[in-house]
Design a protein around this motif. Structure first.
Motif, mmCIF file in Angstrom:
data_model
loop_
_atom_site.group_PDB
_atom_site.id
_atom_site.type_symbol
_atom_site.label_atom_id
_atom_site.label_comp_id
_atom_site.label_asym_id
_atom_site.label_seq_id
_atom_site.Cartn_x
_atom_site.Cartn_y
_atom_site.Cartn_z
ATOM 1 N N LEU A 92 -1.939 25.312 71.485
ATOM 2 C CA LEU A 92 -1.671 26.549 70.928
ATOM 3 C C LEU A 92 -2.685 27.653 71.654
ATOM 4 O O LEU A 92 -2.937 28.730 71.020
ATOM 5 C CB LEU A 92 -2.252 26.519 69.620
ATOM 6 C CG LEU A 92 -1.411 25.618 68.506
ATOM 7 C CD1 LEU A 92 -1.761 25.453 67.053
ATOM 8 C CD2 LEU A 92 0.145 25.869 68.455
ATOM 9 N N ASN A 100 -8.456 16.895 67.746
ATOM 10 C CA ASN A 100 -7.381 17.574 67.138
ATOM 11 C C ASN A 100 -6.800 18.743 68.064
ATOM 12 O O ASN A 100 -7.574 19.741 68.267
ATOM 13 C CB ASN A 100 -8.153 18.285 65.681
ATOM 14 C CG ASN A 100 -6.996 18.782 64.707
ATOM 15 O OD1 ASN A 100 -5.906 19.634 65.310
ATOM 16 N ND2 ASN A 100 -6.963 18.491 63.759
ATOM 17 N N ILE A 123 -4.780 20.932 67.454
ATOM 18 C CA ILE A 123 -4.528 22.252 66.853
ATOM 19 C C ILE A 123 -5.798 23.261 66.772
ATOM 20 O O ILE A 123 -5.678 24.096 67.236
ATOM 21 C CB ILE A 123 -4.026 22.078 65.213
ATOM 22 C CG1 ILE A 123 -2.601 21.459 65.293
ATOM 23 C CG2 ILE A 123 -3.996 23.373 64.568
ATOM 24 C CD1 ILE A 123 -1.979 21.134 64.012
ATOM 25 N N VAL A 124 -6.817 22.485 66.466
ATOM 26 C CA VAL A 124 -8.219 23.226 66.420
ATOM 27 C C VAL A 124 -8.538 23.394 67.777
ATOM 28 O O VAL A 124 -9.057 24.610 67.909
ATOM 29 C CB VAL A 124 -9.001 22.344 65.744
ATOM 30 C CG1 VAL A 124 -10.576 22.875 65.891
ATOM 31 C CG2 VAL A 124 -8.846 21.785 64.230
ATOM 32 N N SER A 125 -8.252 22.545 68.530
ATOM 33 C CA SER A 125 -8.871 22.986 70.229
ATOM 34 C C SER A 125 -7.974 23.902 70.624
ATOM 35 O O SER A 125 -8.450 24.994 71.468
ATOM 36 C CB SER A 125 -8.275 21.643 71.081
ATOM 37 O OG SER A 125 -8.521 21.792 72.201
ATOM 38 N N LEU A 161 -6.510 26.514 68.933
ATOM 39 C CA LEU A 161 -6.866 27.635 68.354
ATOM 40 C C LEU A 161 -8.308 28.260 69.135
ATOM 41 O O LEU A 161 -8.318 29.427 69.281
ATOM 42 C CB LEU A 161 -7.306 27.617 66.902
ATOM 43 C CG LEU A 161 -6.030 27.400 65.837
ATOM 44 C CD1 LEU A 161 -6.618 27.069 64.568
ATOM 45 C CD2 LEU A 161 -5.648 29.141 65.740
#
Lengths: 307, 352
Positions: free
Chosen positions: A38, A89, A91-93, A95
């Motif tokens: 992301l 994670n 998603i967190v990475s 972002l």
């Protein structure tokens, strides 16, 4: 409508679609190997500022493009390390990569605001650019547009017709099985995410060297996120990415021409985002997802002992 | 010598806290290196940030001013993240809350405060909740990825706000600035004297923090939210309505972000204008994650990030750094926190 207007809108469509196309092609490879990144927005904006700054220093936009590609690739390594090696994670990475890129690019670019740069020259393809109507639309661009177009069949061919492509897809579908067959899961994923980073960097370079040849903080304005949606829209297929990217490029291009009709700018600016949501709705029902071949192991870290 | 990595069972609270602290410190050190490289003395930058955020009573009051929207957004996001629903849209939900509250304030300027302010809070909550329900509904019914839909709705909300303040709501008394007219006095929240702390919103935030803590730990709904987050499959067998949970967590997180938006227009700016949020909704994502989705942790992290924002303003002025530096901090902290989780889940053993 006059022919000239149609020509200019379609030409602009290709130009607006080019950064989206480059970004989407790269993200397709990353996701095909099972890694959701992301951070495209962050890699793209870092590419934009790097390209701009290095072109100012060297006077050569191609040095800018190369530097942007390198920086995009480097940024992607951070995400790879966290999500592949540390199995964090994704998603967190991702972002975090986007936020980091937006912040760092603001810092780097602060001294470049308001400067102008030598943009990449247009390169009209001899003979072909003389074809009436189609010539000026398709064959009077800069080299990056042609490069992105050439990448579409090449990346499609590699992904679906070669051994390398089979390995990439198997790593994204069933990493344990691929591992047993001797495919290096970690390396494959690193390389695919790296490809995505390089192309996102070049997409950024296109924005700051061609599309709006200047540096504006936050100039990607969500294009990296549209790339994420286009990756789904393209059903992870480089050929479809071309359609998606130009469709969105078209919306961008039409904006400029609808403005004189009295539609408020900010209403027009909502269009690409609305369109992204609509497109997402069309392609993401789970049953359809299976049919269109979403990588089964997308977003799941792979560890050997957890077989 | 061999290095072996082994999976550990659940990490203890002390270990988890130590790793989080360690992660934040590492992030700050990395940012220091970047400052150094950029030609700014990191020690003086951090000193200015700390002093600007916590050095004086005024600094503290400004930190609390920023804490209010951060707290409201992040406790709501904490609930959504517990259910593993990735609401990235608090920013847009905040803006819509500000817009709906402004709509009430501009249309009923003569109502007394005692009814007008609650009406604004209610409309702000509804606005934010509806903006959250759209992606919630799309997720529940069509399995549309909420990360993308909530994010796209942020951009749409931002453009809607711009459209309103440049267009139909543009104030007649504002000399062409993209502002609405100033709210009537009864639409302005009271403040603690000599500060910008609009204490009603702060109280609402603190009360909701406690209420959500009770909801998550003591009620059936909280239990269901946690089960959905741990395993969607398991929740199915437990007879939990997954779609209902999605909608509920989106109403809670969207509504709370909407309340934050009300606080900003009614408590700080007294009008709607472009730039009412310097990215509160995005920073709240990190706070929720950093606070490990625990209300007390989120409260502490909100104050720290509120301070970072105020301190960030300071270095923007005194060292000439762009405000987006805050984004860099946020990204770095998030990197190290998510990497730190590796240390919590795995043990590194060295064998001879």
């Amino acid at each position: 409508m006059e022919v000239e207007l149609i020509i200019s809108v379609l030409k602009l469509t290709m130009e607006a679609g080019t950064p989206l196309l480059l970004g989407t092609l790269g993200e397709i490879y990353a996701e095909r190997s099972g890694v959701l990144n992301l951070g495209v927005e962050g890699m793209m904006i870092m590419g934009a500022v790097t390209a701009f700054a290095s072109t100012i220093y060297t006077g050569n936009p191609w040095v800018g493009v190369a530097a942007a590609a390198a920086v995009g690739g480097l940024m992607s390594l951070i995400h790879s390390f966290i999500s592949i090696t540390l199995k964090g994670n994704q998603i967190v990475s991702g972002l975090a990569l986007t936020m980091f890129g937006l912040g760092l690019s603001g810092l780097i670019g602060k001294n470049y605001i308001g400067l102008t740069v030598r943009r990449i020259n247009e390169f009209s393809i001899p003979a072909l650019s003389k074809i009436p109507f189609l010539g000026p639309i398709i064959f009077q661009h800069d080299l990056l547009v042609y490069l992105s177009l050439a990448l579409v069949p090449i990346m499609w061919f590699i992904l679906f017709k070669t051994r390398i492509g089979i390995n990439i897809r198997s790593v994204g579908e069933n990493p344990a099985a691929a591992d047993t067959l001797g495919v290096n899961v970690v390396l494959t994923r690193y390389l695919c995410v790296f490809t995505g980073g390089v192309l996102a960097g070049v997409a950024g370079a296109y924005l700051s060297l061609v599309y709006t040849p200047e540096w504006i903080e936050g100039m990607t304005a969500g294009k990296g996120w549209i790339v994420i949606a286009l990756t789904i829209f393209s059903t992870w297929n480089p050929l479809n990415a071309l359609v998606g990217a130009y469709l969105f490029g078209g919306i961008d291009a039409i904006q400029f021409n609808l403005q004189p009709l009295g539609i408020p700018v900010n209403v027009l600016k909502m269009l690409p985002y609305l369109m992204t949501i609509i497109v997402l709705l069309m392609v993401t029902r789970k049953t359809i997802r299976k049919k269109i071949g979403a990588p089964a192991a997308l977003g799941i870290p792979y560890s050997r002992e957890e077989k | 010598m061999k290095i072996k990595i082994e999976k550990t069972s659940f990490p203890s609270k002390t270990k988890s806290l130590t790793v989080t602290l360690f992660s934040v410190i590492t992030a700050l050190l990395t940012a220091a290196a970047i400052f150094q490289f950029y030609g700014v003395n990191p020690l003086s930058a951090y000193e200015k940030i700390l002093y600007g955020a916590f050095g004086t009573p005024y600094a503290w009051s400004e930190t609390i001013v920023k804490t209010i929207p951060l707290l409201l957004c992040s406790i709501g996001l904490g609930v959504a993240f517990k259910a593993v629903i990735w609401n990235i849209g608090a920013e847009g939900q905040l803006l819509i809350g500000a817009i709906t509250a402004t709509c009430v304030a501009l249309n009923f300027p003569n109502l007394p405060s005692i009814s007008l302010l609650p009406l604004m809070f209610i409309s702000g909550f509804i606005g934010g909740a509806v903006w959250g329900l759209i992606p919630g509904f799309l997720k529940a019914e069509f399995e549309a990825d909420e990360i993308i839909t909530t994010l796209m709705l942020n951009y749409i909300a931002e453009n809607l706000l711009k459209y309103l303040v440049y267009g139909p709501w543009k104030g007649s008394e504002e000399w062409g600035f993209p502002y609405t007219n100033k709210f009537s006095v009864s639409a302005q929240l009271p403040r603690i004297p000599n500060t910008r702390i609009h204490y009603p919103t702060l109280l609402i935030g603190l009360i909701l923090t406690v209420l959500l803590y009770i909801l998550m730990t003591k009620t059936k709904l909280g239990y269901e939210i946690r089960v959905v987050g741990e395993s969607r499959e398991a929740s199915k067998y437990a007879g939990i309505n997954f779609k209902k949970i999605i909608l509920i967590v989106m109403i809670i997180s969207g509504g709370l972000a909407g309340l934050a938006g009300v606080g900003e227009v009614a408590g700080i700016h007294h009008r709607l204008k472009v730039g009412i949020s310097p990215g509160y909704g995005y920073t709240a994502i990190i706070i929720a994650w950093l606070g490990k989705l625990n209300p007390l942790g989120i409260l502490i992290a909100s104050v720290l990030f509120g301070g970072l924002m105020v301190g960030g303003d300071m270095i923007q002025v005194s060292l000439g750094l762009p405000f987006s530096v805050i984004n860099m901090f946020n990204g770095l902290i998030l990197f190290f926190v998510v990497s730190g989780e590796f240390l919590m889940r795995y043990k590194i053993k060295i064998k001879r």
